[in-house]
Design a protein around this motif. Structure first.
Motif, PDB file in Angstrom:
ATOM      1  N   ILE A  33       0.872  -1.183   0.000  1.00  0.00           N
ATOM      2  CA  ILE A  33       0.000   0.000   0.000  1.00  0.00           C
ATOM      3  C   ILE A  33       0.916   1.242   0.000  1.00  0.00           C
ATOM      4  O   ILE A  33       1.682   1.468   0.955  1.00  0.00           O
ATOM      5  CB  ILE A  33      -0.920   0.012   1.218  1.00  0.00           C
ATOM      6  CG1 ILE A  33      -1.746  -1.293   1.278  1.00  0.00           C
ATOM      7  CG2 ILE A  33      -1.845   1.227   1.191  1.00  0.00           C
ATOM      8  CD1 ILE A  33      -2.640  -1.501   0.093  1.00  0.00           C
ATOM      9  N   ILE A  34       0.841   2.052  -1.057  1.00  0.00           N
ATOM     10  CA  ILE A  34       1.695   3.237  -1.207  1.00  0.00           C
ATOM     11  C   ILE A  34       0.866   4.478  -0.855  1.00  0.00           C
ATOM     12  O   ILE A  34      -0.218   4.684  -1.415  1.00  0.00           O
ATOM     13  CB  ILE A  34       2.262   3.358  -2.637  1.00  0.00           C
ATOM     14  CG1 ILE A  34       2.977   2.044  -3.035  1.00  0.00           C
ATOM     15  CG2 ILE A  34       3.171   4.547  -2.756  1.00  0.00           C
ATOM     16  CD1 ILE A  34       4.150   1.682  -2.141  1.00  0.00           C
ATOM     17  N   GLY A  38       0.953  11.125   3.001  1.00  0.00           N
ATOM     18  CA  GLY A  38      -0.001  10.679   4.022  1.00  0.00           C
ATOM     19  C   GLY A  38      -1.333  10.214   3.499  1.00  0.00           C
ATOM     20  O   GLY A  38      -2.188   9.788   4.282  1.00  0.00           O
ATOM     21  N   ARG A  39      -1.587  10.273   2.205  1.00  0.00           N
ATOM     22  CA  ARG A  39      -2.861   9.827   1.643  1.00  0.00           C
ATOM     23  C   ARG A  39      -2.615   8.605   0.750  1.00  0.00           C
ATOM     24  O   ARG A  39      -1.531   8.427   0.195  1.00  0.00           O
ATOM     25  CB  ARG A  39      -3.510  10.951   0.831  1.00  0.00           C
ATOM     26  CG  ARG A  39      -3.894  12.164   1.670  1.00  0.00           C
ATOM     27  CD  ARG A  39      -4.438  13.256   0.781  1.00  0.00           C
ATOM     28  NE  ARG A  39      -5.627  12.849   0.079  1.00  0.00           N
ATOM     29  CZ  ARG A  39      -6.869  12.934   0.531  1.00  0.00           C
ATOM     30  NH1 ARG A  39      -7.080  13.465   1.728  1.00  0.00           N
ATOM     31  NH2 ARG A  39      -7.895  12.550  -0.171  1.00  0.00           N
ATOM     32  N   PRO A  53      11.038   9.899  -3.879  1.00  0.00           N
ATOM     33  CA  PRO A  53      11.735   9.954  -2.576  1.00  0.00           C
ATOM     34  C   PRO A  53      11.188  11.063  -1.704  1.00  0.00           C
ATOM     35  O   PRO A  53      10.850  12.160  -2.167  1.00  0.00           O
ATOM     36  CB  PRO A  53      13.191  10.211  -2.977  1.00  0.00           C
ATOM     37  CG  PRO A  53      13.293   9.756  -4.386  1.00  0.00           C
ATOM     38  CD  PRO A  53      11.964  10.025  -5.019  1.00  0.00           C
ATOM     39  N   PHE A  54      11.081  10.768  -0.424  1.00  0.00           N
ATOM     40  CA  PHE A  54      10.643  11.683   0.611  1.00  0.00           C
ATOM     41  C   PHE A  54       9.204  12.162   0.433  1.00  0.00           C
ATOM     42  O   PHE A  54       8.739  13.016   1.172  1.00  0.00           O
ATOM     43  CB  PHE A  54      11.581  12.916   0.695  1.00  0.00           C
ATOM     44  CG  PHE A  54      13.018  12.541   0.833  1.00  0.00           C
ATOM     45  CD1 PHE A  54      13.522  12.042   2.025  1.00  0.00           C
ATOM     46  CD2 PHE A  54      13.879  12.694  -0.253  1.00  0.00           C
ATOM     47  CE1 PHE A  54      14.866  11.716   2.126  1.00  0.00           C
ATOM     48  CE2 PHE A  54      15.217  12.361  -0.134  1.00  0.00           C
ATOM     49  CZ  PHE A  54      15.730  11.871   1.051  1.00  0.00           C
ATOM     50  N   VAL A  55       8.482  11.565  -0.550  1.00  0.00           N
ATOM     51  CA  VAL A  55       7.068  11.929  -0.767  1.00  0.00           C
ATOM     52  C   VAL A  55       6.193  10.692  -0.618  1.00  0.00           C
ATOM     53  O   VAL A  55       5.173  10.718   0.066  1.00  0.00           O
ATOM     54  CB  VAL A  55       6.881  12.589  -2.160  1.00  0.00           C
ATOM     55  CG1 VAL A  55       5.407  12.875  -2.414  1.00  0.00           C
ATOM     56  CG2 VAL A  55       7.693  13.879  -2.261  1.00  0.00           C
ATOM     57  N   VAL A 101      -6.652  -2.929   4.801  1.00  0.00           N
ATOM     58  CA  VAL A 101      -5.819  -1.998   5.570  1.00  0.00           C
ATOM     59  C   VAL A 101      -6.644  -0.837   6.099  1.00  0.00           C
ATOM     60  O   VAL A 101      -6.497  -0.441   7.268  1.00  0.00           O
ATOM     61  CB  VAL A 101      -4.644  -1.491   4.706  1.00  0.00           C
ATOM     62  CG1 VAL A 101      -3.887  -0.391   5.427  1.00  0.00           C
ATOM     63  CG2 VAL A 101      -3.724  -2.645   4.359  1.00  0.00           C
ATOM     64  N   TYR A 102      -7.561  -0.310   5.279  1.00  0.00           N
ATOM     65  CA  TYR A 102      -8.246   0.926   5.657  1.00  0.00           C
ATOM     66  C   TYR A 102      -9.623   0.681   6.278  1.00  0.00           C
ATOM     67  O   TYR A 102     -10.161   1.578   6.927  1.00  0.00           O
ATOM     68  CB  TYR A 102      -8.385   1.840   4.439  1.00  0.00           C
ATOM     69  CG  TYR A 102      -7.060   2.379   3.957  1.00  0.00           C
ATOM     70  CD1 TYR A 102      -6.433   3.422   4.651  1.00  0.00           C
ATOM     71  CD2 TYR A 102      -6.438   1.866   2.826  1.00  0.00           C
ATOM     72  CE1 TYR A 102      -5.217   3.925   4.216  1.00  0.00           C
ATOM     73  CE2 TYR A 102      -5.215   2.356   2.385  1.00  0.00           C
ATOM     74  CZ  TYR A 102      -4.616   3.387   3.086  1.00  0.00           C
ATOM     75  OH  TYR A 102      -3.401   3.860   2.670  1.00  0.00           O
TER      76      TYR A 102
END
Length: 416
Positions: A33-34, A38-39, A53-55, A101-102
């Motif tokens: 799950i990507i 945060g969304r 990266p970093f996102v 997951v959600y």
């Protein structure tokens, strides 16, 4: 120069870090799950995946294979108010990783709780005996309830199995005693059945033995009677032949004596002398208790001589024999007596003896089987001769035969 080298190293490490962060290898039958900032962004399955990266970051790694979860024993109260511990095993598979997951925080814990609740609802409507004997029914009910409840979580329940149902110790002791009583009951029933079967077999064997003994005694009595009858017949035939020979001998003796007397021309004195010689022999008979001699014995002799002779010129009575015409009287020959002296064995007797020997040497058949007939005997008479044979063998030889039939010396009928 030193500052440039340090900057270069820092840039190289930054580039390596960016590359490592941006490339992810997803294993087969797994789903990542990507999330981006945060969304939820996407689901990446087997193979390489490029991330920012970093996102972008990996929120959850979900196993898409069928999973097996064994839950600890759960106490359940049955309809008859007995508490039993039931172990269950659930086979499920995640079909929608995003929903797993959600939609729920921990889908394994959710499956366990739904399994426990559904199990209590199902078993609560059954008695202990129904619970122990209705595992398929419980499994089917659990699978239906779990599949319906976990569908919105993206989970499909493939199968639910009950590993063990443990009743209370007191109930287990009662069940063991009941099972022991049932086993003892079956053992007693089987023992009684075996004894009954053995008694029946023994009775059948005794019955067959008594039947065979009776048949043997019957056959032996018939054969003994037949042998006695045949021996009596043969002895009678022998006596008849002996009496006939004695009669012939006496006839020959009388004939010879009469011829000798006629040829000798005896005088009355000789006849009187012979008469006197015979008197003691007559008195010696067993039937002679008293012998009377007349007082006037001379006159008795004179009367005897007057009957046998005629007076001569001198007044003496002399025996006058009858005129001899030259013929010699012979006893008439009897016809049909040649067979009286036949010493050959009777074929019918030999046949009966052979049949009796074959019946005695025959092997005793097993219990319950039909007795095979002996050759030469009728079926159903136990190996003895048939009534027709017995009736035919009772005919006395030479007596009561039809016209044109001649009696065989050994009892066999011959027809001319």
């Amino acid at each position: 120069m030193g500052a440039e080298l340090i900057i270069g190293i820092i840039l190289l490490v930054l580039i390596v870090t960016i590359v490592v962060k941006s490339v992810v290898i997803v294993p087969q039958e797994w789903a990542y799950i990507i999330e981006r900032l945060g969304r939820y962004h996407s689901i990446r399955e087997g193979g390489p995946a490029i991330l920012v990266p970093f996102v972008d970051r990996t929120r959850e790694r979900v196993d898409l294979r069928e999973q097996v979860v064994s839950f600890p024993p759960q106490p359940v109260i049955t309809q008859d108010n007995l508490t039993v511990n039931i172990d269950t095993v659930v086979y499920f598979k995640v079909n929608d990783a995003k929903a797993a997951v959600y939609e729920i925080a921990n889908y394994i814990a959710g499956v366990e709780q739904i399994t426990t609740t559904t199990l209590r609802n199902v078993v609560g409507g059954m008695t202990l005996e129904q619970t122990l004997t209705s595992r398929d029914r419980i499994n089917t009910a659990l699978r239906g309830e779990l599949d319906e409840a976990t569908e919105r979580w993206g989970i499909r329940v493939a199968r639910v199995e009950i590993k063990a149902i443990d009743p209370p110790p007191s109930i287990q002791n009662s069940m063991e005693q009941q099972m022991k009583a049932d086993r003892e009951k079956r053992a007693m029933i089987l023992t009684a059945e075996g004894q009954r079967e053995s008694a029946i077999r023994s009775a059948e064997g005794n019955k067959q033995s008594q039947i065979l003994t009776a048949e043997g005694a019957k056959q032996a009595a018939i054969l003994a009677a037949e042998a006695e009858r045949q021996s009596e017949i043969l002895r009678a035939q022998g006596r008849r032949a002996a009496l006939y020979l004695e009669a012939q001998g006496e006839a020959k003796a009388i004939e010879k004596k009469f011829a000798a007397i006629k040829a000798g021309k005896p005088t009355p004195e000789l006849l009187a002398y012979e008469y006197l010689q015979t008197l003691p022999q007559m008195a010696e008979g067993e039937a002679s208790k008293l012998w009377v001699v007349p007082s006037d014995f001379g006159k008795a002799l004179e009367g005897f001589t007057r009957m046998l002779g005629a007076p001569g010129e001198d007044g003496v009575f002399r025996y006058e024999p009858s005129p001899d015409d030259g013929t010699v009287s012979k006893p008439a020959e009897d016809d049909g007596v040649e067979d009286w002296f036949d010493t050959s064995s009777d074929p019918e007797i030999a046949k009966q003896v052979a049949a009796a020997t074959a019946a005695a040497q025959q092997e005793v058949p097993p219990v319950g089987s039909d007795v095979p007939p002996v050759p030469g005997t009728e079926v159903g008479t136990g190996g003895a001769a048939s009534p027709a044979q017995l009736e035919a063998s009772r005919e006395v030889p030479g007596i009561g035969l039809p016209d044109g039939a001649q009696g065989h010396p050994n009892g066999q009928e011959q027809r001319g």
